[in-house]
Design a protein around this motif. Structure first.
Motif, PDB file in Angstrom:
ATOM      1  N   ASN A  85      37.595  36.337  31.338  1.00 26.77           N
ATOM      2  CA  ASN A  85      37.955  37.762  31.319  1.00 26.77           C
ATOM      3  C   ASN A  85      37.250  38.527  32.431  1.00 26.77           C
ATOM      4  O   ASN A  85      37.838  39.412  33.050  1.00 26.77           O
ATOM      5  N   LYS A  86      36.011  38.193  32.713  1.00 27.19           N
ATOM      6  CA  LYS A  86      35.285  38.859  33.800  1.00 27.19           C
ATOM      7  C   LYS A  86      35.871  38.478  35.164  1.00 27.19           C
ATOM      8  O   LYS A  86      35.912  39.305  36.074  1.00 27.19           O
ATOM      9  N   LEU A  87      36.334  37.228  35.306  1.00 33.69           N
ATOM     10  CA  LEU A  87      37.001  36.833  36.548  1.00 33.69           C
ATOM     11  C   LEU A  87      38.309  37.598  36.728  1.00 33.69           C
ATOM     12  O   LEU A  87      38.661  38.008  37.841  1.00 33.69           O
ATOM     13  N   ILE A  88      39.032  37.802  35.642  1.00 32.07           N
ATOM     14  CA  ILE A  88      40.256  38.608  35.703  1.00 32.07           C
ATOM     15  C   ILE A  88      39.903  40.045  36.086  1.00 32.07           C
ATOM     16  O   ILE A  88      40.573  40.656  36.925  1.00 32.07           O
ATOM     17  N   ASN A  89      38.832  40.576  35.497  1.00 29.94           N
ATOM     18  CA  ASN A  89      38.385  41.933  35.847  1.00 29.94           C
ATOM     19  C   ASN A  89      38.012  42.028  37.320  1.00 29.94           C
ATOM     20  O   ASN A  89      38.307  43.034  37.976  1.00 29.94           O
ATOM     21  N   LEU A  90      37.371  40.991  37.841  1.00 31.90           N
ATOM     22  CA  LEU A  90      37.005  40.963  39.256  1.00 31.90           C
ATOM     23  C   LEU A  90      38.262  41.046  40.121  1.00 31.90           C
ATOM     24  O   LEU A  90      38.316  41.805  41.093  1.00 31.90           O
ATOM     25  N   SER A  91      39.271  40.279  39.761  1.00 32.71           N
ATOM     26  CA  SER A  91      40.541  40.330  40.481  1.00 32.71           C
ATOM     27  C   SER A  91      41.137  41.724  40.415  1.00 32.71           C
ATOM     28  O   SER A  91      41.590  42.270  41.423  1.00 32.71           O
ATOM     29  N   GLU A  92      41.117  42.297  39.237  1.00 38.99           N
ATOM     30  CA  GLU A  92      41.686  43.649  39.072  1.00 38.99           C
ATOM     31  C   GLU A  92      40.921  44.666  39.912  1.00 38.99           C
ATOM     32  O   GLU A  92      41.523  45.501  40.578  1.00 38.99           O
ATOM     33  N   GLU A  93      39.609  44.597  39.890  1.00 40.16           N
ATOM     34  CA  GLU A  93      38.803  45.524  40.693  1.00 40.16           C
ATOM     35  C   GLU A  93      39.122  45.369  42.176  1.00 40.16           C
ATOM     36  O   GLU A  93      39.252  46.356  42.897  1.00 40.16           O
ATOM     37  N   PHE A 167      56.017  47.973  46.312  1.00 37.22           N
ATOM     38  CA  PHE A 167      56.599  49.036  45.503  1.00 37.22           C
ATOM     39  C   PHE A 167      55.612  50.136  45.118  1.00 37.22           C
ATOM     40  O   PHE A 167      55.974  51.043  44.377  1.00 37.22           O
ATOM     41  N   ASN A 168      54.382  50.023  45.602  1.00 40.34           N
ATOM     42  CA  ASN A 168      53.340  50.996  45.267  1.00 40.34           C
ATOM     43  C   ASN A 168      53.282  51.210  43.750  1.00 40.34           C
ATOM     44  O   ASN A 168      53.332  52.320  43.247  1.00 40.34           O
ATOM     45  N   ASP A 169      53.204  50.076  43.040  1.00 44.58           N
ATOM     46  CA  ASP A 169      53.260  50.090  41.580  1.00 44.58           C
ATOM     47  C   ASP A 169      52.257  49.070  41.035  1.00 44.58           C
ATOM     48  O   ASP A 169      52.498  47.861  41.078  1.00 44.58           O
ATOM     49  N   LYS A 170      51.147  49.558  40.506  1.00 44.14           N
ATOM     50  CA  LYS A 170      50.082  48.685  40.020  1.00 44.14           C
ATOM     51  C   LYS A 170      50.448  47.930  38.745  1.00 44.14           C
ATOM     52  O   LYS A 170      49.734  47.014  38.345  1.00 44.14           O
ATOM     53  N   THR A 171      51.554  48.289  38.122  1.00 48.05           N
ATOM     54  CA  THR A 171      51.907  47.603  36.878  1.00 48.05           C
ATOM     55  C   THR A 171      52.224  46.127  37.106  1.00 48.05           C
ATOM     56  O   THR A 171      52.069  45.326  36.189  1.00 48.05           O
ATOM     57  N   TYR A 172      52.657  45.751  38.300  1.00 47.52           N
ATOM     58  CA  TYR A 172      52.894  44.326  38.585  1.00 47.52           C
ATOM     59  C   TYR A 172      51.614  43.525  38.349  1.00 47.52           C
ATOM     60  O   TYR A 172      51.616  42.505  37.669  1.00 47.52           O
ATOM     61  N   LEU A 173      50.524  44.008  38.911  1.00 47.05           N
ATOM     62  CA  LEU A 173      49.250  43.306  38.775  1.00 47.05           C
ATOM     63  C   LEU A 173      48.707  43.435  37.357  1.00 47.05           C
ATOM     64  O   LEU A 173      48.208  42.458  36.789  1.00 47.05           O
ATOM     65  N   LYS A 174      48.839  44.588  36.773  1.00 46.27           N
ATOM     66  CA  LYS A 174      48.347  44.780  35.404  1.00 46.27           C
ATOM     67  C   LYS A 174      49.048  43.837  34.429  1.00 46.27           C
ATOM     68  O   LYS A 174      48.419  43.276  33.538  1.00 46.27           O
ATOM     69  N   ARG A 175      50.365  43.625  34.599  1.00 48.50           N
ATOM     70  CA  ARG A 175      51.090  42.715  33.708  1.00 48.50           C
ATOM     71  C   ARG A 175      50.616  41.280  33.873  1.00 48.50           C
ATOM     72  O   ARG A 175      50.450  40.556  32.884  1.00 48.50           O
ATOM     73  N   VAL A 176      50.371  40.851  35.092  1.00 44.60           N
ATOM     74  CA  VAL A 176      49.864  39.488  35.315  1.00 44.60           C
ATOM     75  C   VAL A 176      48.484  39.344  34.683  1.00 44.60           C
ATOM     76  O   VAL A 176      48.205  38.362  33.993  1.00 44.60           O
ATOM     77  N   HIS A 177      47.622  40.317  34.882  1.00 45.93           N
ATOM     78  CA  HIS A 177      46.284  40.245  34.299  1.00 45.93           C
ATOM     79  C   HIS A 177      46.351  40.249  32.771  1.00 45.93           C
ATOM     80  O   HIS A 177      45.603  39.519  32.112  1.00 45.93           O
ATOM     81  N   MET A 183      46.460  34.622  27.491  1.00 45.43           N
ATOM     82  CA  MET A 183      46.269  33.166  27.537  1.00 45.43           C
ATOM     83  C   MET A 183      44.838  32.809  27.154  1.00 45.43           C
ATOM     84  O   MET A 183      44.601  31.895  26.368  1.00 45.43           O
ATOM     85  N   VAL A 184      43.879  33.542  27.679  1.00 44.42           N
ATOM     86  CA  VAL A 184      42.472  33.299  27.344  1.00 44.42           C
ATOM     87  C   VAL A 184      42.265  33.512  25.853  1.00 44.42           C
ATOM     88  O   VAL A 184      41.643  32.691  25.184  1.00 44.42           O
ATOM     89  N   GLN A 185      42.795  34.598  25.332  1.00 45.50           N
ATOM     90  CA  GLN A 185      42.646  34.902  23.908  1.00 45.50           C
ATOM     91  C   GLN A 185      43.251  33.800  23.043  1.00 45.50           C
ATOM     92  O   GLN A 185      42.680  33.391  22.039  1.00 45.50           O
ATOM     93  N   ALA A 186      44.407  33.279  23.454  1.00 51.17           N
ATOM     94  CA  ALA A 186      45.066  32.219  22.692  1.00 51.17           C
ATOM     95  C   ALA A 186      44.214  30.949  22.668  1.00 51.17           C
ATOM     96  O   ALA A 186      44.193  30.224  21.676  1.00 51.17           O
TER      97      ALA A 186
END
Length: 189
Positions: A85-93, A167-177, A183-186
């Motif tokens: 989860n922290k690695l995902i957060n790093l990607s998001e940041e 598309f100047n739309d952050k939801t693409y990345l947010k959905r992948v994250h 997946m991690v939770q599962a």
């Protein structure tokens, strides 16, 4: 414009922003000097060419990202699921807060057949990102499966960054994250 006293590190930081905004080929040494508050000739005191400066930019990004990821992975106080989860957060940041997308992705696409020195550095960055991610995934998966999942996850992130930028739309990345977090939770339940 008065010439300012700047450090090599400050030039690299400023140049990163210029390269992200304009790309490698559309950026001139004059652009980089101006952004750094230097005369063009003064910039050559620090870097002999735009290519050398770009290599420094790539290396700094690579080393900073790697250090942050290793700090997460080697933190014995975190469970594997927390590390992921922290690695995902790093990607998001790194990506969601950057309106110009992925420095590594953008430069490799722009320079793939032109500047092989950049490509090798970028390839090493992604290779290590995959290795670090798969090392954490190996708590739940065999090595080959962990590597495949890590490759797919990072490819999904980079694709989402490209779409986010287009598309100047952050939801693409947010959905992948969010998918990666599910997946991690599962895996931990």
């Amino acid at each position: 414009m008065p010439v300012q006293k700047v450090t090599k590190e400050q030039i690299v930081e400023t140049s990163t922003l210029v390269f992200q905004e304009k790309g490698y080929h559309k950026t001139s040494m004059g652009d980089l000097a101006e952004a750094s508050g230097l005369l063009k000739g003064s910039l050559y005191h620090y870097f002999k060419s735009k290519e050398d400066l770009m290599i420094e930019v790539l290396d700094k990004f690579y080393n900073t990202f790697k250090k942050r990821a290793i700090d997460i992975i080697e933190n014995d106080n975190l469970k594997s699921s927390q590390k992921l989860n922290k690695l995902i957060n790093l990607s998001e940041e790194e990506y969601a807060n950057n309106e110009h997308g992925s420095l590594m992705g953008n430069i490799v696409l722009e320079c793939m057949n032109v500047v092989p020195e950049f490509v090798e550095r970028i390839k090493q960055f992604f290779k290590e990102w995959i290795e670090m991610t798969s090392s954490v995934l190996q708590e739940w998966y065999k090595k080959d499966a962990a590597v495949k999942i890590a490759k797919d996850a990072i490819a999904s992130i980079e694709g989402a960054v490209m779409m986010m930028t287009i598309f100047n739309d952050k939801t693409y990345l947010k959905r992948v994250h969010e998918r990666l977090r599910r997946m991690v939770q599962a895996e931990i339940t």
